[in-house]
Design a protein around this motif. Structure first.
Motif, PDB file in Angstrom:
ATOM      1  N   PHE A 121       0.802  -1.188  -0.037  1.00 24.57           N
ATOM      2  CA  PHE A 121       0.136   0.138  -0.018  1.00 24.57           C
ATOM      3  C   PHE A 121       0.844   1.274   0.185  1.00 24.57           C
ATOM      4  CE2 PHE A 121      -1.721   3.589   2.303  1.00 24.57           C
ATOM      5  CZ  PHE A 121      -2.858   3.985   1.756  1.00 24.57           C
ATOM      6  N   ALA A 122       1.875   1.005   0.867  1.00 22.83           N
ATOM      7  CA  ALA A 122       2.873   2.330   0.791  1.00 22.83           C
ATOM      8  C   ALA A 122       3.629   2.620  -0.712  1.00 22.83           C
ATOM      9  CB  ALA A 122       4.004   2.158   1.721  1.00 22.83           C
ATOM     10  N   PHE A 123       3.902   1.612  -1.151  1.00 25.61           N
ATOM     11  CA  PHE A 123       4.233   2.015  -2.599  1.00 25.61           C
ATOM     12  C   PHE A 123       3.253   2.211  -3.733  1.00 25.61           C
ATOM     13  CE2 PHE A 123       7.633   1.532  -5.693  1.00 25.61           C
ATOM     14  CZ  PHE A 123       8.700   1.445  -4.996  1.00 25.61           C
ATOM     15  N   GLU A 124       2.114   1.801  -3.449  1.00 24.66           N
ATOM     16  CA  GLU A 124       0.948   2.211  -4.228  1.00 24.66           C
ATOM     17  C   GLU A 124       0.584   3.665  -3.964  1.00 24.66           C
ATOM     18  OE1 GLU A 124      -2.360   2.067  -6.534  1.00 24.66           O
ATOM     19  OE2 GLU A 124      -0.893   0.940  -6.517  1.00 24.66           O
ATOM     20  N   ALA A 125       0.386   4.020  -2.620  1.00 22.68           N
ATOM     21  CA  ALA A 125       0.367   5.450  -2.319  1.00 22.68           C
ATOM     22  C   ALA A 125       1.215   6.357  -2.909  1.00 22.68           C
ATOM     23  CB  ALA A 125       0.466   5.538  -0.954  1.00 22.68           C
ATOM     24  N   SER A 126       2.679   5.955  -2.942  1.00 22.22           N
ATOM     25  CA  SER A 126       3.718   6.642  -3.681  1.00 22.22           C
ATOM     26  C   SER A 126       3.476   6.753  -5.370  1.00 22.22           C
ATOM     27  CB  SER A 126       4.967   5.988  -3.358  1.00 22.22           C
ATOM     28  OG  SER A 126       5.334   6.016  -2.079  1.00 22.22           O
ATOM     29  N   LEU A 127       2.871   5.662  -5.770  1.00 26.47           N
ATOM     30  CA  LEU A 127       2.572   5.613  -7.191  1.00 26.47           C
ATOM     31  C   LEU A 127       1.516   6.590  -7.155  1.00 26.47           C
ATOM     32  CD1 LEU A 127       2.553   4.432  -9.872  1.00 26.47           C
ATOM     33  CD2 LEU A 127       1.055   2.295  -9.197  1.00 26.47           C
ATOM     34  N   ASP A 128       0.428   6.675  -6.516  1.00 30.06           N
ATOM     35  CA  ASP A 128      -0.711   7.659  -6.762  1.00 30.06           C
ATOM     36  C   ASP A 128      -0.420   9.090  -6.639  1.00 30.06           C
ATOM     37  OD1 ASP A 128      -3.246   8.836  -6.597  1.00 30.06           O
ATOM     38  OD2 ASP A 128      -3.949   7.310  -5.144  1.00 30.06           O
ATOM     39  N   SER A 226      -6.146   5.048  -7.374  1.00 28.48           N
ATOM     40  CA  SER A 226      -6.707   5.055  -6.160  1.00 28.48           C
ATOM     41  C   SER A 226      -7.542   3.966  -5.462  1.00 28.48           C
ATOM     42  CB  SER A 226      -7.338   6.367  -5.828  1.00 28.48           C
ATOM     43  OG  SER A 226      -6.488   7.648  -6.358  1.00 28.48           O
ATOM     44  N   LEU A 227      -8.200   3.409  -6.382  1.00 30.20           N
ATOM     45  CA  LEU A 227      -9.131   2.138  -5.990  1.00 30.20           C
ATOM     46  C   LEU A 227      -8.295   1.100  -5.681  1.00 30.20           C
ATOM     47  CD1 LEU A 227     -11.761   0.750  -5.753  1.00 30.20           C
ATOM     48  CD2 LEU A 227     -11.535   0.329  -8.276  1.00 30.20           C
ATOM     49  N   VAL A 228      -7.173   0.821  -6.245  1.00 26.57           N
ATOM     50  CA  VAL A 228      -6.152  -0.340  -5.706  1.00 26.57           C
ATOM     51  C   VAL A 228      -5.610   0.031  -4.385  1.00 26.57           C
ATOM     52  CG1 VAL A 228      -4.032  -1.618  -6.276  1.00 26.57           C
ATOM     53  CG2 VAL A 228      -5.690  -0.926  -8.334  1.00 26.57           C
ATOM     54  N   GLY A 229      -5.338   1.350  -4.352  1.00 20.71           N
ATOM     55  CA  GLY A 229      -4.735   1.663  -2.977  1.00 20.71           C
ATOM     56  C   GLY A 229      -5.970   1.668  -1.813  1.00 20.71           C
ATOM     57  N   SER A 230      -7.145   1.926  -2.035  1.00 22.94           N
ATOM     58  CA  SER A 230      -8.210   1.343  -1.332  1.00 22.94           C
ATOM     59  C   SER A 230      -8.194   0.079  -0.892  1.00 22.94           C
ATOM     60  CB  SER A 230      -9.534   2.185  -1.784  1.00 22.94           C
ATOM     61  OG  SER A 230     -10.577   1.751  -0.854  1.00 22.94           O
ATOM     62  N   ILE A 231      -8.074  -0.554  -1.940  1.00 17.51           N
ATOM     63  CA  ILE A 231      -8.440  -2.280  -1.582  1.00 17.51           C
ATOM     64  C   ILE A 231      -7.118  -2.720  -0.793  1.00 17.51           C
ATOM     65  CG2 ILE A 231      -8.296  -4.384  -2.792  1.00 17.51           C
ATOM     66  CD1 ILE A 231      -9.772  -3.205  -5.169  1.00 17.51           C
ATOM     67  N   MET A 232      -6.032  -2.136  -0.975  1.00 12.22           N
ATOM     68  CA  MET A 232      -4.694  -2.487  -0.212  1.00 12.22           C
ATOM     69  C   MET A 232      -4.845  -2.074   1.230  1.00 12.22           C
ATOM     70  SD  MET A 232      -1.732  -2.490  -3.151  1.00 12.22           S
ATOM     71  CE  MET A 232      -0.518  -3.415  -2.060  1.00 12.22           C
ATOM     72  N   GLY A 233      -5.451  -0.906   1.376  1.00  8.91           N
ATOM     73  CA  GLY A 233      -5.655  -0.309   2.565  1.00  8.91           C
ATOM     74  C   GLY A 233      -6.321  -1.401   3.471  1.00  8.91           C
ATOM     75  N   PHE A 234      -7.664  -1.731   2.845  1.00  6.39           N
ATOM     76  CA  PHE A 234      -8.536  -2.763   3.525  1.00  6.39           C
ATOM     77  C   PHE A 234      -7.969  -4.062   3.734  1.00  6.39           C
ATOM     78  CE2 PHE A 234     -11.876   0.306   2.124  1.00  6.39           C
ATOM     79  CZ  PHE A 234     -12.271   0.925   3.563  1.00  6.39           C
ATOM     80  N   SER A 235      -6.881  -4.470   2.754  1.00  3.66           N
ATOM     81  CA  SER A 235      -6.408  -5.718   2.893  1.00  3.66           C
ATOM     82  C   SER A 235      -5.580  -5.971   4.259  1.00  3.66           C
ATOM     83  CB  SER A 235      -5.754  -5.931   1.645  1.00  3.66           C
ATOM     84  OG  SER A 235      -4.409  -5.357   1.441  1.00  3.66           O
TER      85      SER A 235
END
Length: 289
Positions: A121-128, A226-235
């Motif tokens: 998620f941290a990397f996904e947020a950086s990608l966002d 952002s949607l993937v980030g949301s999924i990873m956050g809940f994961s």
């Protein structure tokens, strides 16, 4: 006398019929660059059957895209397009601030609790953050709001960023699974997971809505991120809760990280496959740089 009359009739220039609506629309869009468009669309006949309306619109949209403009140029008035462009910029700046804070928190959780999904998620947020920066570049030029070439370049850059980021996420997740690293669960992990999931979901919906109005693949891609980030956050919350009650399912955290990495990789490859040819097709129509 006959030869003289023939010469005079040959010298008369041919009349060109111009669609007033198309001309006004193009003038409204390209006035800032002082460029006129010499490509004219055929005038719709008043007797054209209504049954052909949808097909006619499709042909117009294809023609507009072929001339370097997005389909939104046929639906939005100039002031409406600029209004949505500003909203896209505001949404992107807000996304940068929010996801940057979430990325720092998630990286902290990842290193403190050995969580692969938190790292993902941290990397996904950086990608966002990076994708929002690209969207800001995309809409930084007011005259290029309907530019297909600029749109496709932004998507190609996003595709490259997606692929590079997915490789990092996959590497970290596979390492955690191979090393049998067990995630540690605490209140801080829960807090980061819940806040990240809800904030990224709100950003995703906003970007999807703006992307549909502006027919922007770059904005929709940013929303998907952002949607993937949301999924990873809940994961993070799901994997931590499962591990808390079932320690034998320790691999769930890393598995989710691998799955999300593969999804991002596939989307990045699809972007490049779709957009690289379109960049080449529309480069001769770029009028805004």
């Amino acid at each position: 006398m006959t030869d003289s009359a023939t010469q005079e009739s040959d010298s008369v220039p041919e009349m060109t019929i111009v669609d007033p609506y198309t001309a006004a629309l193009r003038n409204g869009q390209c006035a800032q660059d002082g460029v006129t468009n010499n490509h004219h669309h055929p005038v719709k006949s008043p007797s054209q059957p209504e049954g052909l309306h949808n097909g006619h619109e499709l042909k117009i949209a294809d023609g507009v895209e072929g001339e370097g403009l997005l389909e939104s140029s046929m639906r939005l008035k100039p002031h409406e397009a600029q209004n949505y462009r500003k909203k896209a910029l505001w949404a992107s700046w807000l996304s940068i601030v929010v996801t940057l804070i979430l990325a720092v928190a998630a990286f902290t959780v990842s290193f403190m609790r050995h969580s692969a999904s938190a790292f993902g998620f941290a990397f996904e947020a950086s990608l966002d953050v990076l994708s929002s920066v690209i969207v800001i570049w995309r809409y930084s030029n007011a005259a290029a709001v309907h530019s297909a070439h600029r749109e496709y370049i932004a998507c190609v850059i996003l595709g490259i960023v997606f692929i590079l980021s997915s490789l990092c996420i996959l590497g970290k997740a596979i390492h955690n699974v191979a090393a049998r690293m067990l995630p540690e669960v605490d209140d801080f992990l829960y807090s980061v997971s819940i806040v990240s999931g809800f904030m990224c979901a709100i950003l995703a919906v906003t970007k999807f809505m703006l992307g549909r109005v502006l027919t922007s693949r770059a904005l929709i891609t940013d929303g998907f991120n952002s949607l993937v980030g949301s999924i990873m956050g809940f994961s993070i919350l799901i994997s931590a809760e499962v591990f808390k009650h079932h320690p034998d399912v320790w691999f769930l955290d890393g598995t989710i990280g691998i799955l999300m990495g593969l999804i991002i990789l596939a989307y990045g490859i699809k972007l490049l496959v779709d957009m690289v040819p379109r960049v080449k097709q529309t480069r001769n129509y770029e009028r805004f740089e």
